[in-house]
Structures are given as structure tokens and as C-alpha cells.
Design an enzyme around this catalytic site. Structure first.
Site, PDB file in Angstrom:
ATOM      1  N   ARG A  21       1.086  -0.997  -0.008  1.00 53.99           N
ATOM      2  CA  ARG A  21       0.189   0.027   0.242  1.00 53.99           C
ATOM      3  C   ARG A  21       0.988   2.053  -0.024  1.00 53.99           C
ATOM      4  O   ARG A  21       1.904   1.168   0.210  1.00 53.99           O
ATOM      5  CB  ARG A  21      -0.840  -0.242   0.960  1.00 53.99           C
ATOM      6  CG  ARG A  21      -0.832  -0.602   2.226  1.00 53.99           C
ATOM      7  CD  ARG A  21       0.141  -0.153   3.279  1.00 53.99           C
ATOM      8  NE  ARG A  21       0.236   1.072   3.484  1.00 53.99           N
ATOM      9  CZ  ARG A  21       0.672   1.810   3.621  1.00 53.99           C
ATOM     10  NH1 ARG A  21       2.702   1.384   4.059  1.00 53.99           N
ATOM     11  NH2 ARG A  21       0.578   3.924   3.632  1.00 53.99           N
ATOM     12  N   GLN A  36      -2.281   2.441  10.297  1.00 46.21           N
ATOM     13  CA  GLN A  36      -1.210   2.658   9.494  1.00 46.21           C
ATOM     14  C   GLN A  36      -0.079   3.066  10.247  1.00 46.21           C
ATOM     15  O   GLN A  36       1.087   2.857   9.959  1.00 46.21           O
ATOM     16  CB  GLN A  36      -1.314   3.048   7.736  1.00 46.21           C
ATOM     17  CG  GLN A  36      -2.168   1.971   6.449  1.00 46.21           C
ATOM     18  CD  GLN A  36      -3.542   2.241   6.897  1.00 46.21           C
ATOM     19  OE1 GLN A  36      -3.780   2.932   7.707  1.00 46.21           O
ATOM     20  NE2 GLN A  36      -3.741   2.671   5.367  1.00 46.21           N
ATOM     21  N   ASP A  48      -1.643  10.931  -2.282  1.00 47.13           N
ATOM     22  CA  ASP A  48      -1.789   9.570  -3.200  1.00 47.13           C
ATOM     23  C   ASP A  48      -2.597  10.455  -4.425  1.00 47.13           C
ATOM     24  O   ASP A  48      -1.726   9.562  -5.654  1.00 47.13           O
ATOM     25  CB  ASP A  48      -2.872   9.271  -2.808  1.00 47.13           C
ATOM     26  CG  ASP A  48      -3.277   7.991  -1.513  1.00 47.13           C
ATOM     27  OD1 ASP A  48      -2.764   8.414  -0.244  1.00 47.13           O
ATOM     28  OD2 ASP A  48      -1.864   7.030  -2.078  1.00 47.13           O
ATOM     29  N   ASN A 105      -5.184  12.363   0.042  1.00 44.23           N
ATOM     30  CA  ASN A 105      -4.685  11.463   1.021  1.00 44.23           C
ATOM     31  C   ASN A 105      -5.321  10.832   2.641  1.00 44.23           C
ATOM     32  O   ASN A 105      -6.383  11.027   2.016  1.00 44.23           O
ATOM     33  CB  ASN A 105      -3.347  12.198   1.735  1.00 44.23           C
ATOM     34  CG  ASN A 105      -2.324  11.464   2.057  1.00 44.23           C
ATOM     35  OD1 ASN A 105      -2.214  10.092   1.672  1.00 44.23           O
ATOM     36  ND2 ASN A 105      -2.110  11.888   4.003  1.00 44.23           N
ATOM     37  N   LYS A 106      -4.572   9.690   3.116  1.00 37.24           N
ATOM     38  CA  LYS A 106      -5.712   8.743   3.761  1.00 37.24           C
ATOM     39  C   LYS A 106      -6.516  10.233   4.366  1.00 37.24           C
ATOM     40  O   LYS A 106      -6.523  10.470   4.871  1.00 37.24           O
ATOM     41  CB  LYS A 106      -4.330   8.449   4.990  1.00 37.24           C
ATOM     42  CG  LYS A 106      -5.242   7.405   5.844  1.00 37.24           C
ATOM     43  CD  LYS A 106      -6.434   6.091   5.248  1.00 37.24           C
ATOM     44  CE  LYS A 106      -5.414   5.310   4.094  1.00 37.24           C
ATOM     45  NZ  LYS A 106      -5.823   4.687   3.636  1.00 37.24           N
TER      46      LYS A 106
HETATM   47  O1  MRU Z   1      -4.248   2.880   1.889  1.00 41.37           O
HETATM   48  P1  MRU Z   1      -2.650   3.591   1.981  1.00 41.37           P
HETATM   49  O2  MRU Z   1      -2.403   3.074   3.164  1.00 41.37           O
HETATM   50  O3  MRU Z   1      -2.561   2.714   0.961  1.00 41.37           O
HETATM   51  O4  MRU Z   1      -2.595   5.123   1.781  1.00 41.37           O
HETATM   52  C1  MRU Z   1      -1.128   5.356   1.842  1.00 41.37           C
HETATM   53  C2  MRU Z   1      -1.532   7.060   2.404  1.00 41.37           C
HETATM   54  O5  MRU Z   1      -2.640   7.898   2.160  1.00 41.37           O
HETATM   55  C3  MRU Z   1      -0.925   7.459   2.048  1.00 41.37           C
HETATM   56  O6  MRU Z   1      -0.262   8.831   2.891  1.00 41.37           O
HETATM   57  C4  MRU Z   1       0.202   7.851   0.606  1.00 41.37           C
HETATM   58  O7  MRU Z   1      -0.222   7.026   0.550  1.00 41.37           O
HETATM   59  C5  MRU Z   1       1.410   8.564   0.264  1.00 41.37           C
HETATM   60  S1  MRU Z   1       2.373   7.786   0.487  1.00 41.37           S
HETATM   61  C6  MRU Z   1       3.842   7.804   0.307  1.00 41.37           C
END
Ligand code: MRU
Length: 378
Positions: free
Chosen positions: A53, A207, A248, A258-259
Site C-alpha cells: 500500500r 497504518q 495519493d 491523502n489518507k
Molecule cells: O490506504 P493506503 O495505506 O495505501 O494509504 C496510504 C496513504 O494515504 C499515504 O499517505 C500516501 O499513499 C502517501 S505514500 C508515500
């Protein structure tokens, strides 16, 4: 990066060049398990179930997926149509991170030009490896550029610890090396700056608590895990000097997906006059869109991820149900932080304001019409 003194990346190709090895991030920090991906279906499964991820890593994994598609095809020739279809399946695995389609299209654009099966397989492998190395290099540059910001705060604070808040895991596990949000932290830490990181636990999949905290432990960086709703309180009490998060997908005018929860952190930072930085490689920009809130697809995941919490009990990873089984839950995986809440972007090319002009100034070569390599779709 180092884990127990051993250098490791979250993904690599094994010596036979037939198996893609990944760290199964669902099991961290309690179990360190390596999973084998041999087919496109394995790759899609690993992305969807989040063995892998984080935007850059999803991209690199999908790039290897295109390679596995070419490798697994039978017969003397590989139809481009087949590879493009497999690419489409890979791109549909998760919708929000733009790195996924960027990486798939980058590999496809090279292989569709080749004639023979062997050439296609060979170039797909080389391209996937090249993308992995390029992403690692970009993160290294992000680290160097962002470390200057941390060092300035440290100077202002006369060497007292710089408190940095981060959300989710935008660390080396989410990238290939260094991370995006964590790269400036690691670089400044290496330069001897006293740093303390507030780690948002990042519900529902934690995470932050599981992955970012584990990374910090192994790099020796001081850190404290907090619940997601703690950031505002800390900011009001001047316990946060800066925020750094990853992305993202960022539109060409600077809206950042982003998350989930990132937007609330940005609002609290704005209200308290605390700088809110987004660290990202150029592969996380979507040059084709402008309106993040209406144009970025937001992934909705299984509501059970909200209802169940996973952790270690009696030496085994177990899941427990938190609410009544019959209560419905919603699981939006990302949100969009409007550009006006972002202090600046930290990229491999330098730091720029979160405006269309600021971004264009650093990336004049990236057209709003998207990627030249998309030609093969016409
Ligand atoms: O759902 P995930 O764990 O893939 O989400 C990841 C994120 O939101 C990160 O902050 C994002 O990918 C930036 S990674 C360098």
C-alpha cells in the site's frame, strides 16, 4: 532502509526473475512475512488486500504486474491488446493513487513498441526495475529538500526537539526507500537534528500506529502514537511545529488526496498557524485534473475494516469486533485537502507553493493534457 541492521525494501524481484517478493504489510509490526507474487491476479490481490500500500509502492507493484503479464503469456508473440487489458485490470485495483496508472502506462508505453515476445518481457522487467529505482531516488531528493525546512525550525528553536506530526504511513514501506513524508525526517535526523514525531494512529487500518511507528523504532527516531483526534489539541498547545504528510493524488492546482483524516489535520493546522507540508514525488501529481474534491475518485473499502480492529493477543494476530454486529459502517479511505490549506509541496525538484503557478514553475515539462505515453491507446 534497515530493519534489525539488514537493508530491505518493501518489494524486489527474486533471482529467478519470475517472482515478485513483497513484505506483507497487513501483518506488521507483529509478524515479518514475505509474500510471493507470480501472476497478475496475485498482484491485484496484493494491492486490493493491502499487502502493499502507499501510492509509490502501489505503482511499482503494478509495474511489476505488467512484467508478470508479459512473462506469463504463452506462445511466440504477445498481443499488445492483451497487455493493455491486463494493464487496465491492474489500474482498477485501487482507484485513488494516481501512481498506479502512471506506472502501468509507463511500462506499457515501452513494451507495445517492441516486436518479439523476448523483447517485450525484457523491456517490461527493465522498466519496472527502473521505476522502482527512480521512485527511490525521488524520495531521496524529497528528503534532502525537506530536511532544510526542519533544520530551519531547529535553528529557530535553538536545538530543542522539532515536533513533527504525520498521518498514515508515507514512509519507506509506502515507497521504496526513505518514504515521502518521512524522508525529510530521516534526512534531518541523520544530520543530527533533534526530532520527535507525533504519529497519528490512522484508523481504520492503523497504518500510523502499525507501520510509521515501526519504521521510527527501527530508525531510532523519537516518536509518540496518538489517536487521530488528538492533533488539534496538540496544536493549540504549541506541541506541533510542523505537519508533513504524503499524497495519493495531487491535482495540477494543488488539491491533495491523502489518507482519510488528512483534511481535518490540515484544518487544525491552518487554525493554529502551523505549517502543513505535503511531500510527494512527481508520479503522485495528476496533471490532467484541477478540482480535487469533484474529480479525484475516493476509494470506499469494506465497512468491516471500520468495525473490526486487528492486533496481537496471546501471541497471535486477531481481529475483534468493536460495535454491535448489526450497526452499519462506512469506510471512505481518502479525503481531499484543498490547496489553500497546504503551506507548500516538497518534491524531488524542490519546494513550491501549493498553487498551479508554483507547481508549473517546478514542473514546466508536465503538460495539463497528461502523459505523452498515452499515445498507444489511440
Ligand atoms: O490506504 P493506503 O495505506 O495505501 O494509504 C496510504 C496513504 O494515504 C499515504 O499517505 C500516501 O499513499 C502517501 S505514500 C508515500
Amino acid at each position: 532502509m534497515k530493519v534489525n541492521g539488514r537493508n530491505i525494501r518493501p518489494i524486489w524481484l527474486d533471482d529467478s526473475l519470475k517472482i515478485v517478493k513483497v513484505i506483507d504489510q497487513r501483518r506488521l509490526p507483529h509478524e515479518f512475512v514475505i509474500a510471493d507474487l507470480r501472476t497478475v491476479d496475485d498482484v491485484i490481490d496484493a494491492i486490493q488486500k493491502m499487502y502493499v500500500r502507499g501510492a509509490p509502492l502501489i505503482g511499482v507493484t503494478a509495474a511489476y504486474g505488467v512484467y508478470l503479464a508479459a512473462l506469463g503469456s504463452v506462445g511466440g508473440n504477445i498481443e499488445n491488446g492483451y497487455l493493455i487489458k491486463e494493464g487496465e485490470r491492474l489500474k482498477a485495483a485501487r482507484p485513488t493513487a494516481v501512481n498506479l496508472s502512471w506506472a502501468v502506462d509507463t511500462v506499457l508505453s515501452e513494451i507495445v513498441k517492441r516486436e518479439s515476445r523476448d523483447e517485450k518481457v525484457d523491456i517490461a522487467c527493465k522498466e519496472a526495475e527502473r521505476i522502482a529505482e527512480t521512485e527511490a531516488e525521488r524520495c531521496c531528493r524529497i528528503g534532502e529538500n525537506g530536511a532544510e525546512l526542519i533544520e530551519k525550525i531547529s535553528l529557530r528553536k535553538k536545538g530543542r526537539p522539532v515536533n513533527i506530526l504525520t498521518h498514515c504511513n508515507a514512509g519507506w514501506l509506502a515507497c521504496i526507500e526513505y518514504g515521502t513524508a518521512t524522508a525529510p525526517i530521516y534526512a534531518a535526523f541523520q544530520n543530527g537534528i533533534d526530532i520527535h514525531v507525533w504519529v497519528d494512529e490512522t484508523r481504520p487500518l492503523n497504518q500510523g500506529a502499525r507501520l510509521t511507528a515501526w519504521e521510527m523504532l527501527h530508525q531510532g527516531v523519537k516518536h509518540t502514537i496518538i489517536t487521530d483526534n488528538t492533533a488539534g489539541h496538540l496544536m493549540q498547545h504549541r506541541m506541533v511545529d510542523m505537519v508533513i504528510v504524503g499524497s495519493d493524488r495531487t491535482t495540477r492546482n494543488g488539491d491533495v488526496a491523502n489518507k482519510i483524516g488528512t483534511y481535518l489535520v490540515a484544518l487544525a493546522a491552518k487554525d493554529n498557524g502551523i505549517p502543513f507540508y505535503v511531500a510527494l514525488p512527481s508520479s503522485s501529481f495528476d496533471w490532467t485534473i484541477k478540482d480535487g474534491i469533484n474529480e479525484i475518485p475516493i476509494e470506499e473499502r469494506d465497512p468491516d475494516e471500520v468495525k473490526y480492529v486487528q492486533g496481537l493477543n496471546d501471541g497471535r494476530i486477531r481481529s475483534v469486533l468493536v460495535p454491535s454486529a448489526d450497526s452499519p459502517a462506512a469506510n471512505f479511505a481518502f479525503d481531499v485537502t484543498p490547496a489553500r490549506l497546504v503551506t507548500a509541496f516538497i518534491t524531488e525538484r524542490g519546494i513550491c507553493p501549493a498553487t498551479e503557478a508554483g507547481i508549473r514553475n517546478l514542473f514546466p515539462d508536465k503538460g495539463s493534457s497528461g502523459f505523452e505515453q498515452l499515445d498507444f491507446y489511440r
